[in-house]
Motif scaffolding. Structure first.
Motif, short mmCIF file in Angstrom:
data_model
loop_
_atom_site.label_atom_id
_atom_site.label_comp_id
_atom_site.label_asym_id
_atom_site.label_seq_id
_atom_site.Cartn_x
_atom_site.Cartn_y
_atom_site.Cartn_z
N UNK A 171 0.40 28.37 -26.03
CA UNK A 171 0.47 29.75 -26.25
C UNK A 171 -0.22 31.18 -25.68
N UNK A 172 -0.44 32.14 -25.56
CA UNK A 172 -1.91 32.98 -25.39
C UNK A 172 -1.61 33.95 -26.91
N UNK A 173 -3.15 34.18 -27.29
CA UNK A 173 -2.98 34.41 -28.32
C UNK A 173 -2.97 36.07 -28.04
N UNK A 174 -2.63 37.61 -29.17
CA UNK A 174 -2.70 38.22 -29.00
C UNK A 174 -3.58 39.44 -29.60
N UNK A 175 -4.25 40.32 -29.38
CA UNK A 175 -5.16 41.31 -29.79
C UNK A 175 -3.93 42.66 -29.75
N UNK A 176 -3.97 43.45 -30.97
CA UNK A 176 -3.19 44.39 -31.64
C UNK A 176 -4.23 45.23 -31.49
N UNK A 230 -3.63 36.75 -18.13
CA UNK A 230 -4.02 37.97 -19.26
C UNK A 230 -2.92 38.75 -19.20
N UNK A 231 -2.68 39.51 -19.89
CA UNK A 231 -1.48 40.87 -20.01
C UNK A 231 -2.92 41.56 -20.82
N UNK A 232 -2.62 42.94 -20.49
CA UNK A 232 -3.04 44.36 -21.17
C UNK A 232 -2.17 45.29 -21.04
N UNK A 233 -1.26 45.78 -22.16
CA UNK A 233 -0.36 47.18 -22.20
C UNK A 233 -0.49 47.46 -22.80
N UNK A 234 -0.17 48.86 -22.79
CA UNK A 234 0.00 49.69 -24.12
C UNK A 234 1.53 50.45 -23.98
N UNK A 256 -3.56 42.87 -26.42
CA UNK A 256 -4.02 42.14 -24.89
C UNK A 256 -3.28 40.17 -25.93
N UNK A 257 -2.34 40.48 -24.59
CA UNK A 257 -1.46 38.50 -24.62
C UNK A 257 -2.51 37.80 -23.83
N UNK A 329 4.28 34.11 -29.09
CA UNK A 329 2.79 33.41 -30.48
C UNK A 329 3.38 32.79 -31.32
N UNK A 330 2.57 31.78 -32.29
CA UNK A 330 3.49 31.31 -32.96
C UNK A 330 1.64 31.05 -34.26
#
Length: 384
Positions: A171-176, A230-234, A256-257, A329-330
């Motif tokens: 799965x993708x990682x996530x950064x807030x 990879x995605x970047x989303x506001x 960012x995912x 995510x997990x």
């Protein structure tokens, strides 16, 4: 108790992430103790929340860890036709908040641990239950820290998030993140003499969109995902008080995912450079002009090779032929990257039912999960 009876008890605890989960964990600890299983609680600073860790079998070797989270998402504003915190069985489905995400697996894992305690295991079985997964995999980190210092760590991990019992390897990682845009206030009649922070924020939104377009056009791709890059989303933009005041500050929360193979730090560095390019020309007139980017929290992606031992092992338990990757995510990425524990995701139900009113897991999915865990206990008794 069988899995269904345990699930009924777990659903009755309102463990929305904003609430304590200690009552649920105390119940699990007591239930395991009645079976002669010692479970360790790892409380948070308040004592209202805790992780739980328990082992059956020899403690001098790795074994297999079953991992699940006990918190659930809120039910407010959702149109439920059944009580969300009471298990309701109807037409082959088990309804209730958390049935699929992911107390169904937790119940099956608890039942499997008790069953395993009655067997002569040659290889241990571990149970790891966490809190605050739904708000960024935050609670499990103290459990990860405990395992990091343990003399022996699990050799393999199965995270039981809902996959319809398919074996998921990634799965993708996530950064807030948060971007705070600093301008200068003023009367709107003299707006050109002030520096509108919302306008700075709009310019930074353009930077985010340009970064996303670049990644989509030429970034790394993984066709196993619905969105293969990879995605970047506001997601949130705040600023301003009323229309006749030029706002001096605006805030953007974005995320960012990232594919497991992508480094979000590289993306953040590009965004910082682009943000500086926006405000640098303005500082001669407005020295306070700034766009400050801060990291709020993150969790890593998971990218277990499809030919890894853990993948073949769990495929053997389920009878699966192939593998999948999941969009959500997990905690698996934390176990894999921070502890070096090879990890897959495999659990009952579908995330299509998660986070919705009338959430359910089917009895068929629970039966398949129970069969997988029965096969696992058999393997551990044989000494895999």
């Amino acid at each position: 108790m069988d899995s269904r009876a345990i699930l009924e008890r777990l659903i009755a605890f309102d463990t929305v992430s904003s609430n304590p989960n200690r009552a649920l964990m105390d119940w699990v600890q007591t239930y395991l103790a009645q079976a002669g299983i010692e479970a360790v609680l790892i409380p948070d600073a308040s004592g209202g929340k805790a992780n739980l860790y328990a082992t059956v079998g020899p403690k001098d070797r790795g074994g297999v860890m079953l991992s699940g989270h006990t918190d659930v998402v809120p039910v407010e504003g959702q149109d439920w036709t059944v009580p969300p915190f009471k298990l309701t069985a109807k037409d082959g489905r088990l309804y209730g908040r958390g049935t699929t995400d992911m107390k169904g697996f937790c119940a099956a894992a608890i039942a499997a641990l008790v069953a395993a305690s009655k067997r002569d295991l040659k290889t241990p079985l571990h149970l790891a239950l966490s809190y605050d997964e739904e708000i960024g995999c935050m609670g499990v980190r103290s459990l990860v820290a405990m395992l990091k210092d343990a003399p022996v760590r699990p050799a393999l991990c199965i995270v039981g998030e809902p996959t319809n019992m398919a074996v998921a390897t990634g799965h993708k990682g996530k950064t807030a993140l948060r971007a705070t845009c600093q301008g200068r206030e003023g009367h709107s009649a003299l707006a050109p003499l002030a520096l509108n922070a919302l306008h700075l924020a709009a310019d930074f939104i353009g930077v985010i969109r340009a970064e996303q377009a670049s990644i989509a056009a030429s970034g790394r791709r993984d066709g196993d995902y619905d969105v293969p890059y990879t995605t970047v989303h506001a997601g949130v933009m705040r600023g301003g008080v009323q229309v006749n005041i030029v706002p001096n500050q605006a805030v953007i929360d974005f995320e960012i995912r990232a594919l497991a193979e992508d480094d979000p730090n590289e993306i953040i560095a590009r965004l910082r450079d682009a943000a500086e390019a926006i405000v640098a020309p303005l500082r001669a007139e407005f020295p306070e002009a700034a766009i400050r980017i801060e990291r709020l929290w993150d969790y890593p992606g998971l990218g277990t090779p499809s030919n890894a031992e853990v993948v073949n092992f769990v495929k053997g338990l389920t009878g699966a032929n192939g593998t999948i990757k999941v969009a959500f995510g997990t905690e698996g990425g934390l176990f894999s990257q921070h502890l070096g524990i090879p990890t897959v995701i495999c659990g009952p139900g579908s995330m299509a039912q998660g986070h919705k009113p009338d959430e359910f897991v089917s009895e068929e999915q629970m039966a398949r999960c129970e069969a997988m865990l029965q096969a696992l206990v058999d393997r551990l008794e044989a000494g895999i």
